[in-house]
Design a protein around this motif. Structure first.
Motif, PDB file in Angstrom:
ATOM      1  N   ASP A 165     -42.254 -62.579 -91.004  1.00 25.21           N
ATOM      2  CA  ASP A 165     -43.704 -62.637 -91.174  1.00 25.21           C
ATOM      3  C   ASP A 165     -44.162 -61.375 -91.894  1.00 25.21           C
ATOM      4  OD1 ASP A 165     -44.145 -65.062 -89.659  1.00 25.21           O
ATOM      5  OD2 ASP A 165     -43.606 -63.887 -87.885  1.00 25.21           O
ATOM      6  N   THR A 196     -46.443 -58.947 -91.939  1.00 25.95           N
ATOM      7  CA  THR A 196     -47.499 -58.337 -91.149  1.00 25.95           C
ATOM      8  C   THR A 196     -47.327 -56.828 -91.111  1.00 25.95           C
ATOM      9  OG1 THR A 196     -48.472 -58.242 -88.929  1.00 25.95           O
ATOM     10  CG2 THR A 196     -46.136 -58.722 -89.055  1.00 25.95           C
ATOM     11  N   ASP A 214     -42.211 -60.381 -86.983  1.00 26.80           N
ATOM     12  CA  ASP A 214     -41.847 -61.570 -86.223  1.00 26.80           C
ATOM     13  C   ASP A 214     -42.882 -61.749 -85.118  1.00 26.80           C
ATOM     14  OD1 ASP A 214     -40.713 -63.589 -84.801  1.00 26.80           O
ATOM     15  OD2 ASP A 214     -38.809 -62.603 -84.433  1.00 26.80           O
TER      16      ASP A 214
END
Length: 659
Positions: free
Chosen positions: A616, A618, A577
């Motif tokens: 997200d 990541t 996030d």
């Protein structure tokens, strides 16, 4: 007294100016002279100061040593070391600062959750205004690592101390409104006006700086933590709470009414129904409280009805740690007819390992405080006094108490409380000035650890906000949340905000954050309770449970056991996030490695309305392709997780794998 030394370092489009100086009783100011290599020296009378600077990639390690080479003691008032100004070549648009925080403002009652004010973990810096969290809550310890970033993809700056050997660091920051941020870092000797440096003695403090090419918070503290572990030491793999769990009697259970008759059935129930738990910890309430006969009211089912005004009379008269001191009240045999040693033996006989809570305060009304007033310090904390660690008799009394509890009585673990007041509170004033609060903090935890078995745990039940690295060589866990015992949702949200820095500081042998504690919280709906537990589970923070297990049904017990026994605790936590600070510090997605090539992913909706969550991709999770719901068993792909629907205050857990 030395003049300020300035030196600039730069990388990744950021320049930092370092400032060093020493305030001492030596009157004449003296110049700094560069020595061979990267360092500087300053000599003034018998005072010898040396600054060192070492570079490793994008990181810099700086240090200051102060030695007395004269024949007379020299008083050191404070040290100054760290950045003075940080400049971004490309300028700053909306910089944020990440550092230690606390979910309440000073003076707000802990037990009034509606008045608790949560501070976001990434605080937006106002223009031309000094910003210092430690000044908002000055009575609390702070790690004081600072991350300054203008966004997830923008160059960022990390700075933090690698030691608190003698002095506590306090810093404040101010954004100019353009391209620079000013910082003031001062190391003070808490508890004493100045630190007397004996002939031949040396004081040293050090710090860390890193220039990051981006502001990705998942990696921002990785190198700092590695250096920090090397500087402070760590319990590492010796920490039993990585795999083991403990039950604590306080939260949603006995409060100050702890007694053997009601606790032993609880021990049996925990042993029978909660196989994830190996330890039974006797929390506060076992000590006598002369002058108070208050008891909790109970409902028709016999459940205790907690009220602060019923607790206060007991609290004001509780002898705290002094119950084992000379002149103390001793064991309350009305509550524990077999003594506390007898209770510990019964816990062991039932197949569990015993632990105990220790509060490092004493009532002003206790016999020992009246008999030995010179042993204690009054900082105006309710009706309680603090044992003065600078007094040799107090240290002997503490060691005798530790010997009694852990060697003679057989307790094998401890949760300490109020210990930070003894060493970190700016109001503390020691009777003798030979050592500072940081030094007495080291003595306290080193000594306490020496009386515990190597595989026993030491838990700090204090408000810490990641002040725990300075104890990492001795402690295993620290509290990182407020009691959610009253089922207040605002308390849960504050706990989430408070946990951001501890979550990012996981791994590297650091102590494990303790969500204090998993329980069947009264007044909170199941979905909301599950969301808090899921968040803590992903964060590796579930080491403790509490509550009246004798009254829980089998379904509740099974739920508690499943929450506690699923994975190991601790470890690095990642946030999927990139913009959670824009949601007031409430991340919608986080994950942690729970096995080889597998991660536990949590999705959260902290709002009071149904919403969609889009994680997200990541960090390590970007290699994962399959996501198995731990609730339904359904296997989803990334597309299935984009805009994932969650009910109000709801959550979902997934096991993520690359295949």
């Amino acid at each position: 007294m030395t003049t300020d030394l300035y030196h600039s370092i730069s990388n990744n489009g950021i320049t930092a100016t370092l400032v060093f100086s020493v305030s001492s009783s030596v009157g004449a100011e003296a110049p700094w002279r560069e020595k061979e290599g990267c360092g500087w020296q300053c000599v003034s009378g018998g005072l010898f100061c040396e600054v060192s600077l070492r570079r490793s990639g994008n990181s810099f390690i700086y240090g200051l040593q102060v030695s007395n080479r004269g024949d007379e003691p020299i008083d050191i008032h404070q040290l100054k070391l760290g950045p003075g100004e940080i400049t971004w070549d490309a300028g700053l648009t909306a910089p944020h600062a990440l550092y230690s925080l606390h979910p309440r403002v000073t003076g707000v009652n802990d037990y009034d959750p509606d008045k608790v004010i949560g501070l976001p973990p990434l605080a937006a810096l106002p223009e031309n205004e000094w910003h210092a969290l430690s000044e908002r809550c000055p009575e609390l310890p702070h790690m004081e690592v600072v991350v300054l970033t203008d966004g997830w993809d923008a160059p960022s700056f990390v700075e933090g101390p690698l030691s608190q050997n003698h002095a506590h660091q306090r810093k404040k920051i101010k954004w100019s409104g353009t391209n620079s941020i000013r910082m003031e870092s001062v190391h003070r000797f808490l508890g004493i006006e100045s630190r007397s440096l004996a002939p031949g003695e040396t004081l040293s403090e050090s710090g860390f700086i890193q220039f990051q090419p981006d502001g990705n918070l998942n990696n921002i503290l990785r190198d700092y933590l590695r250096e920090l572990a090397g500087s402070t030491g760590t319990r590492g793999k010796l920490n039993p709470l990585i795999r083991e769990r403990f039950f604590c009697t306080w939260n949603n259970f006995v409060y100050w009414e702890a007694n053997q008759e009601e606790l032993l059935p609880s021990v049996r129930r925990v042993k029978e129904a909660l196989p994830a738990i190996q330890w039974y910890l006797l929390d506060d309430g076992y000590m006598p409280s002369k002058g108070s006969t208050s008891k909790l009211d109970r409902n028709a089912q016999g459940e205790r009805l907690y009220a602060l005004d019923r607790e206060l009379p007991w609290f004001h008269h509780c002898p705290g740690i002094s119950f084992l001191f000379d002149g103390g009240e001793g064991v309350d045999y009305d509550k524990f007819p077999d003594g506390l040693d007898g209770f510990a033996k019964k816990v062991k006989d039932l197949g569990m390992r015993p632990g105990i809570w220790l509060g490092f305060e004493t009532s002003k009304f206790s016999r020992v405080a009246l008999k030995h007033p010179d042993w204690f310090i009054d900082i105006g904390h309710e009706s309680h006094l603090l044992p003065d660690l600078s007094v040799p008799e107090v240290r002997r009394q503490l060691e005798q108490a530790f010997k009694t509890i852990f060697h003679d009585w057989g307790y094998e673990a401890v949760k300490t409380d109020f210990s930070t007041h003894l060493t970190d509170n700016p109001e503390i004033r020691y009777r003798y000035s030979d050592k500072s609060g940081a030094e007495w903090r080291e003595w306290l935890h080193k000594t306490l650890r020496s009386y515990l078995p190597e595989d026993g745990f030491l838990n700090l039940g204090c408000w810490l906000a990641m002040g725990a690295p300075w104890h990492a060589a001795y402690i295993d866990s620290y509290r990182d949340s407020m009691d959610a015992r009253d089922g207040n949702w605002q308390t849960v949200l504050n706990n989430v905000r408070w946990s951001i820095l501890p979550s990012l500081c996981g791994g590297a042998g650091q102590p494990i954050p303790d969500a204090d504690s998993v329980s069947v919280f009264k007044g909170m709906e199941q979905a909301a309770m599950q969301t808090w537990v899921n968040y803590a589970r992903v964060g590796g923070m579930l080491v403790e449970a509490g509550g009246d297990v004798v009254r829980w049904d089998d379904e509740a017990l099974q739920w508690i056991d499943q929450c506690l026994g699923s994975e190991t605790s601790g470890g690095r936590v990642y946030f999927a996030d990139m913009g959670f600070w824009s949601r007031d510090g409430l991340p919608c997605a986080s994950y942690r490695a729970v096995g080889e090539n597998s991660h536990l992913l949590g999705l959260y909706n902290w709002s009071d309305e149904a919403d969609f969550v889009s994680p997200d991709w990541t960090g390590p999770i970007e290699d994962c392709r399959t996501f198995t719901s731990l609730e339904t068993g359904e296997v989803l792909t990334r597309d299935g997780l984009s805009r994932f629907a969650l009910p109000a205050r709801g959550s979902a857990l997934f096991l993520c794998r690359p295949d």
